[in-house]
Design a protein around this motif. Sequence first.
Motif, PDB file in Angstrom:
ATOM      1  N   PHE A   7      33.780  52.238  43.743  1.00 21.21           N
ATOM      2  CA  PHE A   7      34.623  52.316  42.543  1.00 21.21           C
ATOM      3  C   PHE A   7      34.540  53.744  42.017  1.00 21.21           C
ATOM      4  O   PHE A   7      33.465  54.221  41.619  1.00 21.21           O
ATOM      5  N   ASP A   8      35.669  54.427  42.009  1.00 20.81           N
ATOM      6  CA  ASP A   8      35.678  55.841  41.640  1.00 20.81           C
ATOM      7  C   ASP A   8      36.569  56.151  40.439  1.00 20.81           C
ATOM      8  O   ASP A   8      36.871  57.324  40.177  1.00 20.81           O
ATOM      9  N   ALA A   9      36.985  55.110  39.709  1.00 22.35           N
ATOM     10  CA  ALA A   9      37.842  55.338  38.538  1.00 22.35           C
ATOM     11  C   ALA A   9      36.974  55.593  37.301  1.00 22.35           C
ATOM     12  O   ALA A   9      35.750  55.463  37.319  1.00 22.35           O
ATOM     13  N   GLU A  10      37.628  55.950  36.242  1.00 22.41           N
ATOM     14  CA  GLU A  10      36.937  56.190  34.977  1.00 22.41           C
ATOM     15  C   GLU A  10      36.411  54.865  34.415  1.00 22.41           C
ATOM     16  O   GLU A  10      37.085  53.825  34.484  1.00 22.41           O
ATOM     17  N   ARG A  11      35.216  54.897  33.858  1.00 21.27           N
ATOM     18  CA  ARG A  11      34.622  53.669  33.301  1.00 21.27           C
ATOM     19  C   ARG A  11      35.087  53.461  31.859  1.00 21.27           C
ATOM     20  O   ARG A  11      34.329  53.553  30.907  1.00 21.27           O
ATOM     21  N   SER A  12      36.355  53.194  31.763  1.00 21.02           N
ATOM     22  CA  SER A  12      36.983  52.878  30.476  1.00 21.02           C
ATOM     23  C   SER A  12      37.914  51.691  30.690  1.00 21.02           C
ATOM     24  O   SER A  12      38.173  51.288  31.830  1.00 21.02           O
ATOM     25  N   VAL A  13      38.415  51.130  29.613  1.00 20.90           N
ATOM     26  CA  VAL A  13      39.326  49.984  29.735  1.00 20.90           C
ATOM     27  C   VAL A  13      40.562  50.385  30.531  1.00 20.90           C
ATOM     28  O   VAL A  13      40.958  49.690  31.483  1.00 20.90           O
ATOM     29  N   ASP A  14      41.166  51.490  30.176  1.00 19.98           N
ATOM     30  CA  ASP A  14      42.367  51.929  30.892  1.00 19.98           C
ATOM     31  C   ASP A  14      42.056  52.297  32.338  1.00 19.98           C
ATOM     32  O   ASP A  14      42.860  52.022  33.250  1.00 19.98           O
ATOM     33  N   GLY A  15      40.888  52.931  32.537  1.00 24.12           N
ATOM     34  CA  GLY A  15      40.538  53.335  33.891  1.00 24.12           C
ATOM     35  C   GLY A  15      40.326  52.149  34.816  1.00 24.12           C
ATOM     36  O   GLY A  15      40.830  52.133  35.960  1.00 24.12           O
ATOM     37  N   ILE A  16      39.607  51.134  34.337  1.00 24.46           N
ATOM     38  CA  ILE A  16      39.335  49.959  35.179  1.00 24.46           C
ATOM     39  C   ILE A  16      40.601  49.139  35.402  1.00 24.46           C
ATOM     40  O   ILE A  16      40.879  48.698  36.528  1.00 24.46           O
ATOM     41  N   ILE A  17      41.374  48.924  34.334  1.00 25.81           N
ATOM     42  CA  ILE A  17      42.614  48.153  34.477  1.00 25.81           C
ATOM     43  C   ILE A  17      43.593  48.894  35.387  1.00 25.81           C
ATOM     44  O   ILE A  17      44.282  48.277  36.238  1.00 25.81           O
ATOM     45  N   GLY A  18      43.673  50.203  35.261  1.00 27.97           N
ATOM     46  CA  GLY A  18      44.549  50.975  36.141  1.00 27.97           C
ATOM     47  C   GLY A  18      44.117  50.877  37.597  1.00 27.97           C
ATOM     48  O   GLY A  18      44.959  50.744  38.504  1.00 27.97           O
ATOM     49  N   TRP A  19      42.804  50.940  37.846  1.00 24.96           N
ATOM     50  CA  TRP A  19      42.286  50.780  39.205  1.00 24.96           C
ATOM     51  C   TRP A  19      42.635  49.399  39.760  1.00 24.96           C
ATOM     52  O   TRP A  19      43.053  49.258  40.920  1.00 24.96           O
ATOM     53  N   ALA A  20      42.463  48.356  38.933  1.00 23.42           N
ATOM     54  CA  ALA A  20      42.743  46.986  39.372  1.00 23.42           C
ATOM     55  C   ALA A  20      44.223  46.801  39.691  1.00 23.42           C
ATOM     56  O   ALA A  20      44.578  46.150  40.688  1.00 23.42           O
ATOM     57  N   GLU A  21      45.099  47.353  38.872  1.00 27.81           N
ATOM     58  CA  GLU A  21      46.539  47.209  39.118  1.00 27.81           C
ATOM     59  C   GLU A  21      46.951  47.923  40.400  1.00 27.81           C
ATOM     60  O   GLU A  21      47.815  47.428  41.147  1.00 27.81           O
ATOM     61  N   ALA A  22      46.336  49.073  40.649  1.00 25.86           N
ATOM     62  CA  ALA A  22      46.662  49.796  41.887  1.00 25.86           C
ATOM     63  C   ALA A  22      46.192  49.013  43.112  1.00 25.86           C
ATOM     64  O   ALA A  22      46.920  48.917  44.131  1.00 25.86           O
ATOM     65  N   LYS A  23      45.007  48.430  43.046  1.00 27.39           N
ATOM     66  CA  LYS A  23      44.498  47.641  44.160  1.00 27.39           C
ATOM     67  C   LYS A  23      45.298  46.353  44.351  1.00 27.39           C
ATOM     68  O   LYS A  23      45.528  45.898  45.492  1.00 27.39           O
ATOM     69  N   LYS A  24      45.744  45.785  43.259  1.00 30.22           N
ATOM     70  CA  LYS A  24      46.573  44.586  43.351  1.00 30.22           C
ATOM     71  C   LYS A  24      47.908  44.899  44.009  1.00 30.22           C
ATOM     72  O   LYS A  24      48.435  44.109  44.814  1.00 30.22           O
ATOM     73  N   ALA A  25      48.474  46.049  43.670  1.00 33.89           N
ATOM     74  CA  ALA A  25      49.769  46.444  44.245  1.00 33.89           C
ATOM     75  C   ALA A  25      49.707  46.612  45.754  1.00 33.89           C
ATOM     76  O   ALA A  25      50.679  46.328  46.476  1.00 33.89           O
ATOM     77  N   THR A  26      48.583  47.065  46.254  1.00 38.51           N
ATOM     78  CA  THR A  26      48.434  47.261  47.718  1.00 38.51           C
ATOM     79  C   THR A  26      47.842  46.046  48.399  1.00 38.51           C
ATOM     80  O   THR A  26      47.654  46.065  49.632  1.00 38.51           O
ATOM     81  N   GLY A  27      47.533  44.991  47.638  1.00 37.82           N
ATOM     82  CA  GLY A  27      46.983  43.781  48.222  1.00 37.82           C
ATOM     83  C   GLY A  27      45.529  43.878  48.636  1.00 37.82           C
ATOM     84  O   GLY A  27      45.051  43.085  49.462  1.00 37.82           O
ATOM     85  N   ASP A  28      44.778  44.798  48.051  1.00 36.62           N
ATOM     86  CA  ASP A  28      43.391  45.018  48.457  1.00 36.62           C
ATOM     87  C   ASP A  28      42.383  44.142  47.701  1.00 36.62           C
ATOM     88  O   ASP A  28      41.204  44.141  48.058  1.00 36.62           O
ATOM     89  N   LEU A  29      42.819  43.434  46.683  1.00 37.08           N
ATOM     90  CA  LEU A  29      41.869  42.655  45.886  1.00 37.08           C
ATOM     91  C   LEU A  29      41.555  41.292  46.520  1.00 37.08           C
ATOM     92  O   LEU A  29      40.472  40.740  46.293  1.00 37.08           O
ATOM     93  N   VAL A  30      42.477  40.760  47.283  1.00 37.54           N
ATOM     94  CA  VAL A  30      42.292  39.405  47.845  1.00 37.54           C
ATOM     95  C   VAL A  30      42.141  39.526  49.353  1.00 37.54           C
ATOM     96  O   VAL A  30      42.828  40.321  50.005  1.00 37.54           O
ATOM     97  N   ARG A  31      41.257  38.701  49.910  1.00 44.66           N
ATOM     98  CA  ARG A  31      41.059  38.696  51.351  1.00 44.66           C
ATOM     99  C   ARG A  31      42.340  38.276  52.067  1.00 44.66           C
ATOM    100  O   ARG A  31      42.993  37.315  51.667  1.00 44.66           O
ATOM    101  N   ALA A  32      42.657  38.982  53.101  1.00 42.35           N
ATOM    102  CA  ALA A  32      43.879  38.709  53.856  1.00 42.35           C
ATOM    103  C   ALA A  32      43.746  37.404  54.632  1.00 42.35           C
ATOM    104  O   ALA A  32      42.675  37.075  55.111  1.00 42.35           O
TER     105      ALA A  32
END
Length: 236
Positions: A211-236
């Motif tokens: 995890f290399d994003a900023e440890r803030s609310v916006d940083g974590i939520i932004g990281w999660a949304e980016a990972k969700k967009a690429t399908g990296d959060l859920v096992r294929a």
Amino acid sequence: AASSATKVPAATLAPTAAKASTKAPTTKMASTAAKSSTPAKAAAASVPAAEPATTAAGALEPPPSGWTPLDWGLLSVFVLLLCILAGYLMPPSKGSAGSRKPTLPKAPWISAKAFDAENRLKHGSGFHGSALISFTKKSDCALCQDFFPVLGEVSRLLSLQMTDELRVAQVNCDEHLELCESFGVSGDEPSAAGYPHLIWFRDGIEQEEKFDAERSVDGIIGWAEAKKATGDLVRA
């Protein structure tokens, strides 16, 4: 002889007449004075009592106390300001709404039992998404104290937006030091990450990507949304 006995000397009559004439006017003057005093009393009784002074508009003037209407108005404003100031300075009573601290969202705590022997994070059946685990301390860590409300707000937002993709939790390294050492967070080695430290797990397995994003609310939520967009959060 008979004629000389009936005659009264003139000298004897004169003083008597003078006395009679002197008394008569005195009685008359007293009567006149009494009569003249009666109309005076009646006249005094008929004079009406003095009425209070009025202004030009006909309103009663204020009593001569030295205070003007402007003085009374200023006094009223001063008393009102004192009441307002007292309301701000007085502490709220127990049980009042002002004495209750707002309840902040908190991320759940997990123990070493949440991991198996291979340090795999256990999930409930049916969940194959990701988890961000914060390895932290409750004591002697100012950065950890600052991060608690951040992770709590992230947990609240994820529960509304990504319940099937991402969850967050915390491990108290004061109580589970051995577990934290096994993940390279605690220990005397220079490579120890320190507190707080976020590790990304997907389907229970620690990911090599850090995890290399900023440890803030916006940083974590932004990281999660980016990972969700690429399908990296859920096992294929």
